[in-house]
Design an enzyme around this catalytic site. Structure first.
Site, PDB file in Angstrom:
ATOM      1  N   PHE A 120       2.424   5.339  -0.820  1.00 43.98           N
ATOM      2  CA  PHE A 120       1.246   6.151  -0.568  1.00 43.98           C
ATOM      3  C   PHE A 120       0.334   5.212   0.405  1.00 43.98           C
ATOM      4  O   PHE A 120      -0.099   5.862   1.492  1.00 43.98           O
ATOM      5  CB  PHE A 120       0.399   6.106  -1.706  1.00 43.98           C
ATOM      6  CG  PHE A 120      -1.033   6.257  -1.648  1.00 43.98           C
ATOM      7  CD1 PHE A 120      -1.479   8.019  -1.566  1.00 43.98           C
ATOM      8  CD2 PHE A 120      -2.080   5.438  -1.600  1.00 43.98           C
ATOM      9  CE1 PHE A 120      -2.808   8.140  -1.421  1.00 43.98           C
ATOM     10  CE2 PHE A 120      -3.376   5.859  -1.386  1.00 43.98           C
ATOM     11  CZ  PHE A 120      -3.654   7.246  -1.223  1.00 43.98           C
ATOM     12  N   LYS A 171       3.126  -8.047  -8.339  1.00 45.42           N
ATOM     13  CA  LYS A 171       1.624  -8.045  -8.340  1.00 45.42           C
ATOM     14  C   LYS A 171       1.307  -9.607  -8.958  1.00 45.42           C
ATOM     15  O   LYS A 171       0.371 -10.035  -8.722  1.00 45.42           O
ATOM     16  CB  LYS A 171       0.767  -7.174  -8.924  1.00 45.42           C
ATOM     17  CG  LYS A 171       0.821  -5.573  -8.299  1.00 45.42           C
ATOM     18  CD  LYS A 171       0.157  -4.809  -8.701  1.00 45.42           C
ATOM     19  CE  LYS A 171       0.191  -3.353  -8.292  1.00 45.42           C
ATOM     20  NZ  LYS A 171      -0.699  -2.411  -8.706  1.00 45.42           N
ATOM     21  N   ASN A 218      -3.037  -7.152  -5.513  1.00 45.73           N
ATOM     22  CA  ASN A 218      -2.430  -5.907  -4.771  1.00 45.73           C
ATOM     23  C   ASN A 218      -2.931  -5.884  -3.207  1.00 45.73           C
ATOM     24  O   ASN A 218      -2.346  -5.147  -2.796  1.00 45.73           O
ATOM     25  CB  ASN A 218      -2.828  -4.516  -5.543  1.00 45.73           C
ATOM     26  CG  ASN A 218      -4.230  -4.279  -5.262  1.00 45.73           C
ATOM     27  OD1 ASN A 218      -4.954  -5.150  -5.434  1.00 45.73           O
ATOM     28  ND2 ASN A 218      -4.489  -2.886  -4.814  1.00 45.73           N
TER      29      ASN A 218
END
Ligand code: NAP
Length: 248
Positions: free
Chosen positions: A15, A63, A84
């Site tokens: 994304f 992460k 992140n």
């Protein structure tokens, strides 16, 4: 040309890559955002050395694993234990990597807009990375958090222990598990959905599909529902601000 990058595995789609590359093109920003699907976290060192690197995202499963490779952690990232976003700068002639958690910012800002005064206690399903950021964000909003897990631990309830009364007394329910995510759209956390009321607020970290089965149950009960899209957009907006803010 500035370079931005995301590490994760597997990383067939991102994304963030789509969002930022579209932004660079639209706003004529001389930058590019690339995917680095690395199989082992040690490979991040090669990416940190890329000459024009200006900022990075980190996604599943790194992460937490990326933290030892960073020079500094922002307070929230340290408290949550997950990163992140990485800001890349120079200090004393050396590259300096600082880790942030913007998942919490995206969640908190989207949640703040829909909270009602009677939303005081939350059940958070799942105990992974998203759950940690979401629980931290809820506490910042002065909401009590009860974690729900498949495994019994000191601070968790199991799904079997969730009575209808517990569900009625917790008017915020957050799905921070992958249950219901495309393509397994017929899944949802195993709770008694008959205990939902119109006062409930159901929040799903998942954004694909846009209305998971979990949210459909909430909608059926007349509850407020919210998917993870604004959290996703919010974390990306916060990342862009962090990469562009001057810090000494
Ligand atoms: P994760 O680290 O893999 O953790 C998910 C947690 O869900 C696990 O720790 C586990 O908790 C529980 N879980 C896993 N499989 C399950 C199953 N089959 N049944 C019941 N519980 C299960 O993943 P994550 O990074 O936290 O992500 C969780 C979800 O949030 C994903 O769908 C992800 O796409 C989404 N997410 C969205 C955003 C956003 O911006 N909207 C950001 C981050 C993540 P227990 O072992 O304790 O049960």
């Amino acid at each position: 040309m500035k370079q931005f990058a995301i590490i994760g595995y597997p990383l067939v789609q991102s994304f963030s890559a789509n969002l930022f590359n579209a932004k660079f093109e639209r706003e004529h920003i001389d930058a590019h955002y690339d995917l680095y699907p690395i199989q082992h976290i040690e490979e991040c060192k090669g990416i940190f050395d890329l000459p024009n690197l200006a900022g990075m995202n980190v996604t599943i499963p790194y992460k937490q694993a990326v933290i030892p490779y960073l020079d500094e952690l922002a307070e929230e990232a340290a408290a949550i234990g997950a990163v992140n976003v990485i800001k890349v700068s120079e200090r004393n002639g050396k590259r300096w990597l600082k880790g942030y958690n913007t998942d919490v910012i995206g969640f908190r800002e989207s949640m703040r807009l829909i909270l009602k005064p009677y939303h005081k206690q939350a059940l958070v399903f799942g105990t992974g990375g998203a759950s940690k950021a979401i629980s931290y964000g809820l506490k910042q909003l002065s909401i009590g958090v009860q974690l729900v897990s498949r495994t019994k631990k000191a601070d968790t309830l199991t799904y079997q222990e969730l009575t209808a009364d517990i569900i009625r007394n917790h008017t915020i329910l957050v799905n921070a598990t992958p249950l219901g995510m495309f393509p397994d759209t017929n899944d949802c956390v195993p709770i008694n959905y008959n205990a939902l009321t119109p006062d409930h607020l159901l929040y799903d970290a998942i954004y694909n599909p846009d209305k998971t089965l979990f949210l459909q149950h909430g909608e059926h009960a007349g509850a407020t529902i919210k998917n993870g899209l604004s959290m996703l957009n919010g974390q990306a907006r916060a990342a862009w601000q962090i990469w562009n803010q001057y810090e000494n």
